[in-house]
Write a protein that holds these residues in place. Structure first.
Motif, mmCIF file in Angstrom:
data_model
loop_
_atom_site.group_PDB
_atom_site.id
_atom_site.type_symbol
_atom_site.label_atom_id
_atom_site.label_comp_id
_atom_site.label_asym_id
_atom_site.label_seq_id
_atom_site.Cartn_x
_atom_site.Cartn_y
_atom_site.Cartn_z
ATOM 1 N N GLY A 1 0.906 -0.989 -0.073
ATOM 2 C CA GLY A 1 -0.071 -0.050 -0.181
ATOM 3 C C GLY A 1 0.819 1.309 -0.113
ATOM 4 O O GLY A 1 0.323 2.246 -0.438
ATOM 5 N N ASP B 1 0.957 2.739 -3.424
ATOM 6 C CA ASP B 1 -0.178 3.429 -3.981
ATOM 7 C C ASP B 1 -0.320 4.749 -3.453
ATOM 8 O O ASP B 1 -0.438 5.794 -4.137
ATOM 9 C CB ASP B 1 -1.233 2.455 -3.667
ATOM 10 N N HIS C 1 3.140 4.173 7.938
ATOM 11 C CA HIS C 1 2.248 3.565 7.398
ATOM 12 C C HIS C 1 2.079 2.011 8.042
ATOM 13 O O HIS C 1 1.042 1.189 7.848
ATOM 14 C CB HIS C 1 2.698 3.174 5.607
ATOM 15 N N ASN D 1 -5.910 7.388 4.191
ATOM 16 C CA ASN D 1 -5.767 7.162 2.870
ATOM 17 C C ASN D 1 -6.883 7.583 1.946
ATOM 18 O O ASN D 1 -7.880 7.181 2.250
ATOM 19 C CB ASN D 1 -4.937 5.851 2.620
ATOM 20 N N ARG E 1 -0.954 -9.702 1.454
ATOM 21 C CA ARG E 1 0.106 -10.354 1.961
ATOM 22 C C ARG E 1 -0.454 -11.452 2.666
ATOM 23 O O ARG E 1 -1.514 -11.148 3.491
ATOM 24 C CB ARG E 1 0.966 -9.464 2.652
ATOM 25 N N GLU F 1 -4.670 -2.657 11.237
ATOM 26 C CA GLU F 1 -4.592 -2.312 9.905
ATOM 27 C C GLU F 1 -4.559 -0.760 9.820
ATOM 28 O O GLU F 1 -5.460 0.026 9.946
ATOM 29 C CB GLU F 1 -5.718 -2.561 9.162
ATOM 30 N N CYS G 1 -4.437 1.749 7.480
ATOM 31 C CA CYS G 1 -5.489 2.131 7.000
ATOM 32 C C CYS G 1 -6.222 1.165 6.050
ATOM 33 O O CYS G 1 -7.420 0.690 6.495
ATOM 34 C CB CYS G 1 -5.327 3.150 5.998
ATOM 35 N N GLY G 2 -5.479 0.382 5.272
ATOM 36 C CA GLY G 2 -5.962 -0.494 4.199
ATOM 37 C C GLY G 2 -6.354 0.049 3.004
ATOM 38 O O GLY G 2 -7.331 1.134 3.224
HETATM 39 N N1 LIG Z 1 -0.772 -10.666 -4.472
HETATM 40 C C1 LIG Z 1 -1.289 -9.590 -4.880
HETATM 41 N N2 LIG Z 1 -1.307 -9.252 -6.169
HETATM 42 C C2 LIG Z 1 -1.520 -7.831 -6.401
HETATM 43 N N3 LIG Z 1 -1.950 -7.112 -5.621
HETATM 44 C C3 LIG Z 1 -1.876 -7.316 -4.191
HETATM 45 C C4 LIG Z 1 -1.366 -8.698 -3.829
HETATM 46 N N4 LIG Z 1 -1.401 -8.508 -2.593
HETATM 47 C C5 LIG Z 1 -1.488 -7.099 -2.264
HETATM 48 N N5 LIG Z 1 -1.773 -6.449 -3.107
HETATM 49 C C6 LIG Z 1 -2.078 -4.936 -3.119
HETATM 50 O O1 LIG Z 1 -1.189 -4.378 -2.335
HETATM 51 C C7 LIG Z 1 -2.020 -3.241 -1.692
HETATM 52 C C8 LIG Z 1 -2.006 -3.624 -0.270
HETATM 53 O O2 LIG Z 1 -2.227 -2.426 0.410
HETATM 54 P P1 LIG Z 1 -2.779 -2.211 1.967
HETATM 55 O O3 LIG Z 1 -2.922 -0.874 2.037
HETATM 56 O O4 LIG Z 1 -4.161 -2.926 1.982
HETATM 57 O O5 LIG Z 1 -1.862 -2.881 3.007
HETATM 58 P P2 LIG Z 1 -0.377 -2.863 3.116
HETATM 59 O O6 LIG Z 1 -0.067 -3.613 4.478
HETATM 60 O O7 LIG Z 1 0.766 -3.332 1.744
HETATM 61 O O8 LIG Z 1 0.040 -1.557 3.344
HETATM 62 C C9 LIG Z 1 0.644 -0.558 4.574
HETATM 63 O O9 LIG Z 1 0.210 0.732 4.070
HETATM 64 C C10 LIG Z 1 -0.915 1.221 3.662
HETATM 65 C C11 LIG Z 1 -0.527 2.617 2.969
HETATM 66 O O10 LIG Z 1 -0.739 3.403 4.051
HETATM 67 C C12 LIG Z 1 -1.898 1.083 4.626
HETATM 68 O O11 LIG Z 1 -3.113 1.132 3.937
HETATM 69 C C13 LIG Z 1 -1.900 -0.195 5.102
HETATM 70 O O12 LIG Z 1 -2.934 -0.527 6.206
HETATM 71 C C14 LIG Z 1 -0.388 -0.547 5.710
HETATM 72 O O13 LIG Z 1 -0.578 -2.035 6.278
HETATM 73 C C15 LIG Z 1 -3.098 -2.921 -2.421
HETATM 74 O O14 LIG Z 1 -3.134 -2.211 -3.470
HETATM 75 C C16 LIG Z 1 -3.324 -4.589 -3.066
HETATM 76 O O15 LIG Z 1 -4.456 -4.531 -3.905
#
Ligand SMILES: Nc1ncnc2c1ncn2[C@@H]1O[C@H](COP(=O)(O)OP(=O)(O)O[C@H]2O[C@H](CO)[C@@H](O)[C@H](O)[C@H]2O)[C@@H](O)[C@H]1O
Length: 487
Positions: free
Chosen positions: A19, A22, A164, A247, A300, A377, A379-380
């Motif tokens: 995330g 993104d 994050h 976010n 993940r 989490e 944000c998510g």
């Molecule tokens: N196998 C796969 N193939 C393709 N896409 C995949 C994937 N596995 C995960 N993703 C993508 O990875 C991203 C995950 O973002 P999240 O914000 O949900 O969690 P993350 O723990 O990485 O981020 C951390 O940082 C973000 C940003 O601040 C917070 O929102 C979050 O809570 C925090 O844990 C999403 O875009 C999701 O679609």
């Protein structure tokens, strides 16, 4: 105009493991029109260098923590990048943090100290004609930026540290301190020292002018031992300068009406068109083309994300007539738990391992329910994409999940505001109840469609939060946002 330098170890669409990419990729665009210009400093990994043709060298270093390096500025996909090209540090296979064998690079302390040190040099005017007023550091990889600024030559430069994920702190042994280019007295409680070693995220949280995290709920949670992971005391001390800024998502990259990754595009008024995507998801995950509820996970596969809670409930889901598609990779044990469920339930449970951005879009466009049973989490983003795509989120009631999904309890259903299902605490039994509740809601086709449509209409954009960041930067440099927009 306020000049802000964003410092990050990943940025979409160049390099992404989660995330953070993104957010770092979307924020500069989201800030346009708010009086802020944001450039992004990122390491020159192979994937980044490959996209940077036509960049121009703006600085070079003969001794960057013992290696050579240079800064290359360029514009890629609408992002103003400054890339730290130091092949000895970043030109490696694997992802930004681990090698192909899955182990952290042993010199990660140096790779990200170098990134942070260069950021602070940029802040002091290293490149002629460019002088950021604020440096926005993301996560532990940029955690030393506020320390370099605090202990560097006095300047008006301000720093924002965004957390994050508190679970990743970048802690190293005290022996690296001598090589960090910090004065002796920085190895102290007010500096980078952390339980006898060096803490990069701790340094950032301690030394930044302002600390933010990515949702209001998480900003409160991290001030408690259960979520603060050792930093709760420090966060409590500086609570007046700790803010939760939710976010948003990139509304163009994630738009079901135009998304080329979908089998069929749709909008809130053509929601029935999602069926073609459901069939495509079933095919991609080896599932029967059944009409029952299709649950999905894009994540993940880790303890944080509650994948063990999910695994414990798969048999129940199948017994109740649901299907499950899981896209993700992570801990071998959790991956195996899901894989063994696919063998117990052929045609009902499917797993695609690895990282697949395109497939993640299709899953959002075709599944009925997106599960995010996280233990914590910050944000998510997955549930935000789900809302936008009419895929009803089933989430634990923590952090940003609490702030973005409205639980379909009796009152919320009556008031017609529900957008998903929440459960608490994050336990197997609470998740089981939530699954049963979701199935009951799904059975009422008319009210389910209404809930999907409400999700699609809820505001998951950056609008409010980008304005909040702009306001924070402005207040740091003693401007009001109106002044900055006038420049
Ligand atoms: N196998 C796969 N193939 C393709 N896409 C995949 C994937 N596995 C995960 N993703 C993508 O990875 C991203 C995950 O973002 P999240 O914000 O949900 O969690 P993350 O723990 O990485 O981020 C951390 O940082 C973000 C940003 O601040 C917070 O929102 C979050 O809570 C925090 O844990 C999403 O875009 C999701 O679609």
């Amino acid at each position: 105009m306020i000049e802000v330098l964003s410092v990050t170890s990943e940025v979409y669409p160049l390099i992404k493991t989660g995330g953070l990419a993104d957010v770092a990729g979307a924020l500069p665009g989201a800030l346009s029109g708010s009086g802020v210009t944001m450039r992004t400093l990122v390491p020159g990994y192979p994937a980044v260098m490959a996209r940077l043709s036509g960049g121009r060298e703006v600085a070079s270093f003969a001794d960057l923590f013992g290696v050579r390096g240079r800064l290359v500025a360029g514009r890629v996909d609408g992002l103003d990048l400054i890339v730290l090209d130091a092949p000895a540090l970043y030109d490696r296979p694997g992802n930004p943090y681990v090698g192909p064998e899955g182990w952290d690079w042993p010199d990660n302390w140096k790779r990200f100290a170098a990134l942070s040190w260069v950021a602070s040099e940029l802040g002091l005017g290293l490149v002629e004609g460019y002088r950021p007023q604020v440096i926005h550091a993301h996560d532990w990889q940029a955690g030393l930026v506020p320390a370099y600024v605090k202990y560097g030559p006095s300047s008006t430069l301000k720093t924002v540290m965004t957390v994050h994920n508190m679970a990743f702190q970048g802690t190293f042994g005290a022996e690296i301190f001598g090589q960090l280019r910090l004065p002796e007295h920085a190895f102290s409680v007010e500096g980078v020292e952390y339980y006898g070693g060096v803490g990069y995220l701790k340094a950032g949280v301690e030394c930044a002018d302002v600390v933010t995290t990515v949702s209001p709920s998480y900003a409160g949670e991290i001030r408690t031992p259960a979520f603060g992971m050792g930093l709760e005391g420090l966060l409590n001390n500086r609570s007046a300068t700790v803010f939760g800024v939710l976010n948003g998502i990139d509304m163009d990259a994630w738009n079901p009406a135009t998304d080329t990754a979908l089998a069929q595009t749709y909008s809130a008024s053509t929601i029935q068109n999602r069926l073609a995507n459901k069939r495509a998801v079933q095919e991609a995950f080896g599932l029967d083309p059944a009409d029952g509820p299709l649950f999905a996970v894009v994540s993940r596969l880790t303890w944080q994300k509650g994948i063990d809670l999910l695994a414990a409930n798969i048999d129940l889901m199948v017994a109740e007539g649901a299907q499950l598609a899981v896209l993700g990779s992570g801990d071998a044990e959790l991956e195996n738990a899901v894989r063994s469920a696919t063998m117990r339930h052929p045609g009902r449970v499917g797993l695609v391992t690895g990282y697949n951005e395109k497939l993640s879009h299709l899953v959002q466009g075709g599944a009925d329910v997106m599960m995010v049973p996280s233990r914590f989490e910050p944000c998510g983003l997955t549930q935000l994409y789900a809302l936008r795509y009419g895929c009803v989120p089933l989430v634990s009631r923590v952090g940003g999940l609490n702030d973005t999904v409205i639980d379909a309890n009796v009152a919320a259903l009556q008031a017609e505001v529900a957008t998903g299902v929440q459960f608490a605490p994050p336990s197997e039994t609470a998740l089981a109840d939530a699954i049963r509740r979701t199935l009951a809601l799904y059975a009422d086709e008319k009210s389910w469609k209404k809930m999907q449509r409400r999700g699609m209409k809820s505001d998951v954009s950056w609008a409010t939060s980008a304005a909040r960041y702009a306001q924070l930067y402005a207040s740091l440099i003693g401007l009001s946002t109106d002044d900055s927009a006038d420049d």
